[in-house]
Every structure is written in structure tokens, then in C-alpha cells.
Write a protein that holds these residues in place. Structure first.
Motif, mmCIF file in Angstrom:
data_model
loop_
_atom_site.group_PDB
_atom_site.id
_atom_site.type_symbol
_atom_site.label_atom_id
_atom_site.label_comp_id
_atom_site.label_asym_id
_atom_site.label_seq_id
_atom_site.Cartn_x
_atom_site.Cartn_y
_atom_site.Cartn_z
ATOM 1 N N THR A 62 51.019 48.179 37.848
ATOM 2 C CA THR A 62 51.064 49.251 36.839
ATOM 3 C C THR A 62 49.707 49.519 36.202
ATOM 4 O OG1 THR A 62 51.704 47.715 35.077
ATOM 5 C CG2 THR A 62 53.485 48.804 36.281
ATOM 6 N N ASN A 63 49.556 50.739 35.730
ATOM 7 C CA ASN A 63 48.368 51.128 34.974
ATOM 8 C C ASN A 63 48.652 50.879 33.488
ATOM 9 O OD1 ASN A 63 49.896 53.301 34.014
ATOM 10 N ND2 ASN A 63 48.999 54.765 35.448
ATOM 11 N N PRO A 64 47.715 51.198 32.591
ATOM 12 C CA PRO A 64 47.919 50.917 31.161
ATOM 13 C C PRO A 64 49.143 51.579 30.521
ATOM 14 C CG PRO A 64 45.603 51.287 31.578
ATOM 15 C CD PRO A 64 46.336 51.644 32.848
ATOM 16 N N GLY A 70 48.407 55.071 41.217
ATOM 17 C CA GLY A 70 48.470 55.930 42.391
ATOM 18 C C GLY A 70 47.921 55.329 43.668
ATOM 19 N N GLY A 71 46.914 54.482 43.558
ATOM 20 C CA GLY A 71 46.358 53.852 44.751
ATOM 21 C C GLY A 71 47.370 52.981 45.473
ATOM 22 N N PRO A 107 55.933 60.090 37.838
ATOM 23 C CA PRO A 107 55.587 58.678 37.672
ATOM 24 C C PRO A 107 56.573 57.767 38.408
ATOM 25 C CG PRO A 107 55.579 59.814 35.552
ATOM 26 C CD PRO A 107 56.182 60.757 36.551
ATOM 27 N N ALA A 108 56.035 56.692 38.962
ATOM 28 C CA ALA A 108 56.855 55.680 39.634
ATOM 29 C C ALA A 108 56.876 54.434 38.757
ATOM 30 C CB ALA A 108 56.285 55.354 41.006
ATOM 31 N N ARG A 109 58.035 53.914 38.524
ATOM 32 C CA ARG A 109 58.221 52.707 37.713
ATOM 33 C C ARG A 109 58.326 51.491 38.626
ATOM 34 N NH1 ARG A 109 56.868 54.574 32.869
ATOM 35 N NH2 ARG A 109 57.862 56.558 32.454
ATOM 36 N N PRO A 110 58.049 50.312 38.107
ATOM 37 C CA PRO A 110 58.207 49.100 38.913
ATOM 38 C C PRO A 110 59.632 48.970 39.436
ATOM 39 C CG PRO A 110 56.975 48.616 36.926
ATOM 40 C CD PRO A 110 57.502 50.030 36.783
#
Length: 156
Positions: A62-64, A70-71, A107-110
Motif C-alpha cells: 500500500t501507499n500512504p 500502482g507499480g 483504487p485497489a485495496r489489500p
């Protein structure tokens, strides 16, 4: 001769299991990058040039703001489209990606993400693939197209 990957039967395009090597890694398991992504083969149809795989997107991706960076999504799509093509190849060939174009839809969540890929066109040297990455709710989070170059493995 058919092979088995987990509970999934794999029938190579030439009646062999050699095509699994590039898809699953040389030792019969997923390649190191695929392992990092939590890659799991769900279904592959070399005759149709299609594949379905799953990924485990952990909190470490995850990002902040708490969504998958995205990578990682791009890498998951690359590890969906490439194996769709590789599963169709005869022994001794591989196909490095020349171009990967990703569009992020939401957005994609874990959690568990599912990749679906297909070979759109396979030429003598250049191949085109497309696919999508579905979130845990089954809705697309990203789509991609890719171009790959067929090459022969030089064993010398």
C-alpha cells in the motif's frame, strides 16, 4: 502428457509440460517476482491463449493512503499477460515484454486480486495481449495491453 499445478490441470500446447517452466519458474514453483506478488495459477487454456491467476495484495503493497501502489498492480498485470502467452509457446521459446500499458480504473485495496489475460494476436515474432485485474469485489481495478517479442532460448 498433462501436468498438474496445485489443483489445476495443465495441458501443454504440444502435449508436454515444458511450457510450465517459464510460467512457473525453473524449479516448478512460481518465479521469485511472482512469489512476492502471491501469484497463484487458477486456470490456463493454452489452446485459447487465456489464463486466470490470483494475487495476494498485502498491506506492504500500500501507499500512504492505504491503497495498493500502482507499480504493484502493473507488475500483477505483467505477471498475468506474460504467462498467458508463455503457456502457448513450444519448448525453447520465451517472450519478454516490450511494452506494457496500464490504465488504473479505481483504487485497489489489500486482499485477493484476480488477473485474467488473453493472447489477442500471435505473430511470428510479435504478440499482443490484453487483460484485467479484478478487486476482491469482482470489479476491475486496472486493465492492460502488452506487446511481447518471441525469442528462442540460446542454450549454448
Amino acid at each position: 502428457m498433462p501436468g498438474t499445478v496445485g489443483a489445476v490441470e495443465f495441458n501443454g500446447p504440444h502435449g508436454d509440460t515444458d511450457a510450465r517452466g517459464p510460467v512457473l519458474g525453473r524449479a516448478g514453483g512460481p518465479a521469485a517476482a511472482a512469489t512476492t506478488l502471491g501469484w497463484e495459477l487458477l486456470h490456463v487454456d493454452p489452446g485459447q491463449g487465456t489464463i486466470e491467476v490470483a494475487f495476494k495484495a498485502g498491506e506492504s503493497f500500500t501507499n500512504p493512503v492505504g491503497v495498493i501502489q500502482g507499480g504493484f498492480l502493473a507488475a500483477m498485470l505483467d505477471d498475468t499477460l506474460g504467462p498467458a502467452l508463455v503457456a502457448t509457446l513450444p519448448p525453447g521459446q520465451f517472450a519478454p515484454t516490450l511494452d506494457l500499458h496500464v490504465q488504473f480504473l479505481r483504487p485497489a485495496r489489500p486482499g485477493r486480486l484476480v488477473g485474467r489475460g488473453r493472447v489477442v494476436r500471435r505473430g511470428r515474432q510479435v504478440c499482443f495481449m490484453s487483460g484485467e485485474l479484478l478487486g476482491p469485489d469482482g470489479e476491475p481495478v486496472a486493465v492492460a495491453t502488452a506487446t511481447a517479442h518471441l525469442q528462442t532460448i540460446d542454450r549454448a
